[in-house]
Design a protein around this motif. Structure first.
Motif, short mmCIF file in Angstrom:
data_model
loop_
_atom_site.label_atom_id
_atom_site.label_comp_id
_atom_site.label_asym_id
_atom_site.label_seq_id
_atom_site.Cartn_x
_atom_site.Cartn_y
_atom_site.Cartn_z
N GLU A 180 1.35 -29.12 33.01
CA GLU A 180 1.20 -28.39 34.26
C GLU A 180 0.05 -27.40 34.17
N ARG A 181 -0.66 -27.24 35.25
CA ARG A 181 -1.81 -26.34 35.28
C ARG A 181 -1.38 -25.00 35.89
N ASP A 219 -6.71 -24.04 28.03
CA ASP A 219 -6.80 -25.14 29.00
C ASP A 219 -5.41 -25.55 29.48
N ASN A 220 -4.58 -24.55 29.73
CA ASN A 220 -3.21 -24.71 30.24
C ASN A 220 -2.23 -25.27 29.22
N VAL A 221 -2.68 -25.57 28.02
CA VAL A 221 -1.78 -26.03 26.95
C VAL A 221 -1.21 -24.80 26.24
N GLU A 237 11.60 -19.32 37.76
CA GLU A 237 11.76 -20.41 36.81
C GLU A 237 10.46 -20.90 36.18
N PRO A 238 9.37 -21.09 36.94
CA PRO A 238 8.15 -21.62 36.30
C PRO A 238 7.56 -20.69 35.25
N GLN A 257 5.57 -28.74 28.90
CA GLN A 257 4.90 -27.65 28.20
C GLN A 257 5.39 -27.52 26.77
N SER A 258 6.68 -27.70 26.56
CA SER A 258 7.23 -27.63 25.20
C SER A 258 6.63 -28.71 24.31
N GLY A 259 6.50 -29.92 24.84
CA GLY A 259 5.90 -31.00 24.07
C GLY A 259 4.44 -30.73 23.76
N ALA A 260 3.72 -30.17 24.73
CA ALA A 260 2.31 -29.86 24.50
C ALA A 260 2.15 -28.76 23.46
N MET A 261 3.03 -27.76 23.49
CA MET A 261 2.94 -26.69 22.51
C MET A 261 3.27 -27.20 21.11
#
Length: 312
Positions: free
Chosen positions: A35-36, A184-186, A270-271, A279-283
């Motif tokens: 998500e951006r 970059d939003n990650v 919430e967001p 986001q958890s996977g990207a982190m």
């Protein structure tokens, strides 16, 4: 046995590496889709959001105030400071970093109130450190709360792109639930506001800074690889300013994320209170592939790990 075609291809690759100086950077990874968060906030301009903090002669605001070039030379570094102080918020700058030999150069995007609380300050840091050997840049994150500078909480990452070739977003999300560092939003790091971190969690209003300066004394093994000013000036360019939060001088600022939903708090709900599955996977990807130092793994520095590490 290598064929003539194989040898020719290898020679071509080596020549290409010498010319553009990219092979030392290692493999380039494509980050997961995420998500951006930067799309949720409106952009501002440098001249509306910032004042000069130091090195005014080395700051050049361009493109009708939407971007700025911050430079470091032998006379001075340079820096911007936000016109407002914020309790919580989302803060972003898209930056393009100096290329070439940048050992000892530090480009920082951070929040701090050291000007108001010099002995009891809070700080949330994104620091980009020029690398002394591979000509890479290193991303360092850190936080301090209530003057807890003796127990820094550094984590360091290699980037998955060349930050000197284009602009990339560096973001900080700060509210009562957690602090997020994003590239970059990650998300690359999350600091949860739990009992384990206690008063070390930043809690007082802070200004937002963007700076470039000489960090030779600490950024490269105690000055072993100092800034070489024959390569100066070192110029960092920034744009894509996003700065939305609870302004400290507004009437309802103290209610931000502390006692329910506040209309002046843009990072409640919430967001912004927890990571999504994406986001958890990207982190997890960023930390597994790109993090090379964490204070929670530094047994030489800490014989007994800080309680926050045990909490994680």
């Amino acid at each position: 046995m290598a064929t003539f075609h194989d040898k020719l291809s290898l020679s071509t690759l080596i020549l290409f590496c010498v010319i553009v100086d990219v092979c030392s950077r290692g493999p380039v990874y494509k980050p997961p889709s995420v998500e951006r968060l930067t799309d949720r906030f409106s952009q501002s301009t440098v001249n509306k959001s910032y004042d000069f903090a130091f090195g005014a002669s080395n700051i050049h605001v361009t493109n009708n105030g939407t971007s700025a070039a911050l430079s470091l030379d032998k006379s001075s570094g340079s820096g911007l400071v936000s016109r407002n102080k914020y309790y919580y918020g989302f803060f972003n700058a898209a930056m393009k970093l100096p290329a070439g030999f940048t050992s000892g150069v530090v480009v920082a995007f951070y929040l701090s109130n050291a000007d108001v609380f010099p002995h009891n300050h809070d700080e949330i840091d994104i620091e980009l450190l020029g690398h002394e050997k591979r000509r890479d840049w290193v991303l360092q994150t850190n936080i301090y709360g209530n003057g807890s500078v003796r127990s820094g909480r550094e984590e360091k990452f290699y980037l998955w792109f060349d930050p000197t070739q284009d602009f990339h977003d560096y973001s900080i999300l700060w509210n009562n639930h957690h602090i997020l560092f994003l590239v970059d939003n990650v998300p690359v790091r999350q600091v949860a506001h739990t009992a384990a971190i206690g008063s070390a969690y930043p809690s007082k209003a802070m200004s937002v800074y963007a700076t470039i300066w000489d960090g030779s004394e600490w950024a490269t093994h105690g000055g072993k690889y100092a800034v070489d000013y024959k390569y100066a000036p070192f110029i960092a360019t920034m744009r894509g300013i996003e700065m939305e939060g609870c302004v400290a001088n507004s009437k309802n600022a103290m209610s931000c994320s502390r006692s329910g939903v506040s209309s002046v708090d843009p990072v409640v709900g919430e967001p912004f209170s927890r990571l999504s599955r994406q986001q958890s996977g990207a982190m997890e990807w960023a930390r597994r592939k790109h993090m090379f130092y964490s204070y929670c793994q530094d047994r030489n520095r800490y014989k007994v790990l800080p309680s926050k590490c045990n909490d994680n």
